[in-house]
Design a protein around this motif. Structure first.
Motif, PDB file in Angstrom:
ATOM      1  N   GLU B 164      61.608  36.477  66.623  1.00  0.00           N
ATOM      2  CA  GLU B 164      60.356  36.134  65.940  1.00  0.00           C
ATOM      3  C   GLU B 164      60.129  34.622  65.984  1.00  0.00           C
ATOM      4  O   GLU B 164      59.009  34.160  66.205  1.00  0.00           O
ATOM      5  N   PHE B 165      61.200  33.856  65.762  1.00  0.00           N
ATOM      6  CA  PHE B 165      61.048  32.392  65.860  1.00  0.00           C
ATOM      7  C   PHE B 165      60.624  31.991  67.270  1.00  0.00           C
ATOM      8  O   PHE B 165      59.767  31.121  67.451  1.00  0.00           O
ATOM      9  N   TRP B 166      61.243  32.612  68.287  1.00  0.00           N
ATOM     10  CA  TRP B 166      60.886  32.269  69.675  1.00  0.00           C
ATOM     11  C   TRP B 166      59.431  32.579  69.958  1.00  0.00           C
ATOM     12  O   TRP B 166      58.772  31.866  70.714  1.00  0.00           O
ATOM     13  N   ASP B 167      58.922  33.666  69.377  1.00  0.00           N
ATOM     14  CA  ASP B 167      57.532  34.037  69.647  1.00  0.00           C
ATOM     15  C   ASP B 167      56.555  33.006  69.087  1.00  0.00           C
ATOM     16  O   ASP B 167      55.411  32.929  69.528  1.00  0.00           O
ATOM     17  N   GLY B 168      56.966  32.233  68.127  1.00  0.00           N
ATOM     18  CA  GLY B 168      56.123  31.169  67.587  1.00  0.00           C
ATOM     19  C   GLY B 168      55.359  31.621  66.365  1.00  0.00           C
ATOM     20  O   GLY B 168      55.437  32.777  65.945  1.00  0.00           O
ATOM     21  N   GLY B 169      54.629  30.689  65.798  1.00  0.00           N
ATOM     22  CA  GLY B 169      53.894  30.978  64.576  1.00  0.00           C
ATOM     23  C   GLY B 169      54.819  30.972  63.373  1.00  0.00           C
ATOM     24  O   GLY B 169      56.036  30.802  63.501  1.00  0.00           O
ATOM     25  N   LEU B 170      54.232  31.173  62.221  1.00  0.00           N
ATOM     26  CA  LEU B 170      55.006  31.159  60.990  1.00  0.00           C
ATOM     27  C   LEU B 170      55.740  32.483  60.835  1.00  0.00           C
ATOM     28  O   LEU B 170      55.136  33.549  60.935  1.00  0.00           O
ATOM     29  N   VAL B 171      57.023  32.411  60.620  1.00  0.00           N
ATOM     30  CA  VAL B 171      57.841  33.607  60.435  1.00  0.00           C
ATOM     31  C   VAL B 171      58.207  33.715  58.964  1.00  0.00           C
ATOM     32  O   VAL B 171      58.733  32.767  58.368  1.00  0.00           O
ATOM     33  N   ARG B 172      57.889  34.868  58.386  1.00  0.00           N
ATOM     34  CA  ARG B 172      58.339  35.151  57.010  1.00  0.00           C
ATOM     35  C   ARG B 172      59.205  36.385  57.068  1.00  0.00           C
ATOM     36  O   ARG B 172      58.790  37.414  57.585  1.00  0.00           O
ATOM     37  N   HIS B 173      60.413  36.272  56.550  1.00  0.00           N
ATOM     38  CA  HIS B 173      61.342  37.386  56.678  1.00  0.00           C
ATOM     39  C   HIS B 173      62.186  37.482  55.421  1.00  0.00           C
ATOM     40  O   HIS B 173      62.702  36.486  54.921  1.00  0.00           O
ATOM     41  N   SER B 174      62.309  38.693  54.940  1.00  0.00           N
ATOM     42  CA  SER B 174      63.201  38.915  53.823  1.00  0.00           C
ATOM     43  C   SER B 174      63.993  40.180  54.104  1.00  0.00           C
ATOM     44  O   SER B 174      63.432  41.266  54.214  1.00  0.00           O
ATOM     45  N   GLY B 175      65.300  40.044  54.302  1.00  0.00           N
ATOM     46  CA  GLY B 175      66.140  41.197  54.629  1.00  0.00           C
ATOM     47  C   GLY B 175      67.468  41.087  53.914  1.00  0.00           C
ATOM     48  O   GLY B 175      67.686  40.154  53.138  1.00  0.00           O
TER      49      GLY B 175
END
Lengths: 351, 426
Positions: B164-175
């Protein structure tokens, strides 16, 4: 011969991701025989940039003499990783690595890691000091002659020359030894950015902690001070704190579109020493301004006998006139002359 | 054989490791640390048109009986930094680093691999490993916090987040493992995502590879076992919407060449004797028996006592299975073949995968690939840094003549070499 200047330059180039761009900048810097270049870094999403240490690793085999001093921040990176990465930069550059210590003091960067919240600057600089301590201990954790390759006994290593560092602090503990043998310089050059304001009486706690880190661990301070008088005051204070072994380079903007600006920079470098050892040039347009430094500024300094015509040593420590540090874990070898009590006490304080 | 077109072999060069496979007593052995050694092997691999160059990782020096193991090569530089430097002296070779997902964080590691991919023009690869090892954890903030059971959960969440980071844009993740929000400071890497490698033969490892890896780095075994592994792993891909060639199976292999098969066999035996000196043989026994055997005679029979299960005598090595079972098997072999302790260790460990003339080795490698026991190989030389010189000079041309290995690079990125597409954005 006049006292020799030390000169370095920043190659920060927001929005550039191609190795060719940085290679061209390094070639200018090396043509000028600068002591080193720096590349800033952080975990902020802006400005757009590559990992600084990786960028300088990419330049290492393409340069011969230039020192490479990337920023590596200490707030979120494991000190063990920082130590072996800087160590490895020293190996791949054959002794030309340094480390410009930085911290991450924003909530956004803390959120990108998600491990801890943002802390006050004084705490972050105290943590940075611990990271520098761990890195230095890990660099020393292998004595230089630990690899013995003794076919007769079947031993590759003399494990008596590998050392646990057993560092324990409020932020982390590290057992050691390093996985990477002692780097070619013994310890890569540590640089810390300090501004005159950090040294002012009544400076905030974060500034005091930054200066304390610089005093204890820096080989080089990149000093931000507005003009020769402020430089002299700050440099005097820093030497009082850190000793004469510290190299202090004053930041100077290099915006060199024309002959007049080039002449002005030459004048400032020649006359504006103010107690510092040299200058850290921060170009406005790196490709243009580093070419001007190599083509015009440095030749003018050479004419005046103020700057080397080429590299006389091979390592960054050589360029800076810094010796290869003794290993804290190795048995002391007899010194050629007994150190004075002051020098010994000083070494105790600064290392 | 069917009349389908010949499968193309993929080849990788493993920089010699810090175990007894690497023979440092050979006069031709050079530094495992100096850049010149890495450069030599990488340039050799690129001359041989290899797909990629591979670096292993270790974050704590091995210990036996509380002492640092001193018989094998010790020490290595940090992989991503070495690969960054190698990117400057190579033009096509893929650059793969093993990096532990337990002792790193997704944001930082995604950024480092993205940087390497940019700086190498699309040649970066990440071999994802995890550790639950508190011994190694003593060098890190987190310590050995990770349960064995959580290793693949963390790895899967880590890799997903990196993508997701590589794809770009803001990444929001909660796991379960990570709660982060951020955006990288650099554009999507040239390969979209650096190539992801997974090493490990366990059921969980295979499933993880099927779900998310581009290459699975397996153990070498027999042709039949390789085919079974191949069938099993490729079968799992459909569940993730993936085609069989989207995951390459590359076992780690060793080889020995000779002008004749007899010469190769003799050289192979000599190398194994060099790899297993008397003290190394004892160290192997200690790893199984879990007790201090420093007084044991390597030229005498195996220890009479039974192994201690769950011993901590040996630290910093992968566990090797059930010690009681291994000891029983070793005793049977030693009794049958009348072997001393050292001879037994030479017998049961480290027999080279491919031994013979260049023509015989080329034929065997090709047979493995054409019969679907592998898609290629990660070659593990026993010498630094010249250990692949003979392979590149003598075996690669034969593979090229057979029409199963490229004579020139046809693309510029590692994904090009592997025939893998740039992944779409999520």
């Amino acid at each position: 011969m006049p006292r020799q200047l030390h000169l370095s330059a920043a190659v920060d180039s927001p929005g550039r991701f191609d190795a060719g761009h940085f290679t061209a900048l390094a070639r200018h810097a090396e043509r000028a025989a600068l002591d080193f270049v720096t590349l800033d870094d952080s975990y902020a999403p802006e400005p757009h940039r590559l990992d600084a240490l990786a960028t300088f690793a990419r330049l290492a085999p393409l340069t011969r003499g230039l020192g490479l001093v990337p920023t590596v921040t200490t707030t979120h990176t494991e000190p063990f990783h920082t130590s072996i990465s800087v160590n490895t930069l020293d190996w791949v550059s054959e002794g030309r690595a340094g480390w410009l210590i930085g911290i991450s003091d924003t909530e956004a960067q803390a959120r990108a890691f998600g491990r801890k919240g943002v802390a006050p600057a004084d705490e972050l600089w105290a943590e940075a000091a611990d990271a520098a301590e761990v890195a230095a201990r890990l660099w020393d954790s292998w004595e230089d002659d630990a690899e013995i390759r003794d076919v007769a006994t079947g031993r590759f290593i003399d494990r008596g020359k590998l050392h646990y560092i057993d560092f324990a602090g409020p932020h982390f503990s590290v057992r050691g030894p390093s996985i990477t043998p002692r780097p070619p310089q013994g310890r890569p050059v540590i640089a810390v950015p300090v501004s005159a304001a950090d040294l002012a009486p009544g400076a905030p706690a974060g500034s005091r902690a930054r200066v304390e880190t610089a005093a204890r661990y820096a080989d080089v301070v990149l000093l931000d001070a507005p003009g020769p008088a402020a430089r002299l005051t700050a440099a005097t204070e820093l030497r009082l704190r850190a000793g004469e072994g510290l190299r202090i380079l004053a930041r100077l903007t290099a915006d060199l579109p024309d002959g007049a600006s080039i002449s002005a920079l030459i004048r400032e470098v020649t006359e504006g020493g103010g107690g510092v050892d040299g200058f850290h040039l921060v170009p406005a347009d790196p490709a243009r301004d580093l070419a001007a430094v190599a083509d015009h500024v440095v030749p003018a300094l050479r004419e005046r006998g103020l700057f080397r015509t080429g590299y006389t040593g091979t390592t960054l420590r050589d360029h800076l006139g810094l010796g290869r540090p003794a290993n804290r874990y190795a048995p002391a070898t007899p010194a050629p002359a007994a150190p004075t009590a002051t020098a010994a006490a000083h070494a105790e304080v600064t290392r | 054989m069917t009349d389908r077109p010949l499968k193309q072999i993929h080849l990788a060069a493993h920089f010699p490791g810090v175990n007894n496979t690497t023979v440092w007593t050979d006069p031709a052995s050079r530094s495992q640390i100096e850049f010149a050694s890495f450069r030599h092997l990488a340039e050799t691999a690129e001359r041989g048109r290899f797909d990629f160059f591979f670096l292993a990782e270790g974050l704590r020096l091995r210990e036996v009986n509380g002492l640092i193991h001193d018989l094998d090569v010790v020490g290595r530089p940090e992989s991503i930094t070495v690969l960054g430097a190698l990117a400057a002296v190579t033009t096509h070779l893929g650059l793969a680093a093993t990096v532990n997902a337990t002792f790193n964080e997704p944001y930082e590691l995604a950024r480092r691999f993205a940087s390497l991919d940019h700086l190498s023009g699309g040649r970066a690869a990440w071999n994802v490993v995890t550790s639950s090892d508190a011994f190694t954890g003593e060098n890190f903030r987190r310590g050995g916090f990770l349960d064995r059971a959580d290793r693949y959960t963390r790895a899967a969440e880590f890799v997903q987040l990196a993508r997701e980071f590589w794809d770009g844009g803001l990444v929001r993740h909660s796991g379960p493992q990570f709660d982060v929000e951020g955006r990288l400071s650099l554009p999507r890497p040239p390969q979209g995502h650096p190539v992801v490698i997974q090493a490990g033969d366990s059921d969980e490892g295979r499933e993880f590879a099927a779900a998310t890896a581009d290459i699975i780095f397996s153990r070498h075994s027999t042709l039949t076992a390789g085919q079974a592994f191949h069938t099993d792993v490729k079968r799992r891909l459909a569940a993730y919407g993936r085609k069989p060639d989207e995951l390459k199976i590359m076992p780690g292999v060793t080889y020995v060449l000779g002008d004749t098969d007899e010469e190769a066999t003799e050289r192979a035996a000599e190398i194994r004797r060099a790899q297993v000196g008397p003290r190394t043989a004892i160290a192997y026994l200690e790893q199984v028996w879990g007790i201090d055997l420093s007084d044991h005679d390597p030229d005498g029979p195996l220890p009479t006592a039974d192994p201690v299960v769950d011993s901590t005598v040996v630290q910093g090595r992968t566990r090797i299975g059930d010690p009681l079972e291994i000891a029983a098997r070793w005793r049977a072999v030693a009794a049958e073949k009348r072997l001393s302790s050292r001879e037994l260790v030479i017998e049961v460990t480290g027999r080279q995968s491919f031994i013979g003339t260049p023509a015989a080795v080329a034929e065997q490698l090709d047979a493995y690939v054409q019969n679907d026991a592998a898609d290629g190989f990660i070659l593990v030389p026993h010498l630094t840094p010249g250990g692949l010189d003979d392979f590149v000079d003598q075996v690669v041309p034969l593979l090229q003549e057979r029409g199963v290995f490229r004579t020139e690079y046809t693309g510029t990125t590692l994904r090009d070499h592997l025939g893998l597409p740039v992944p779409g954005r999520r």
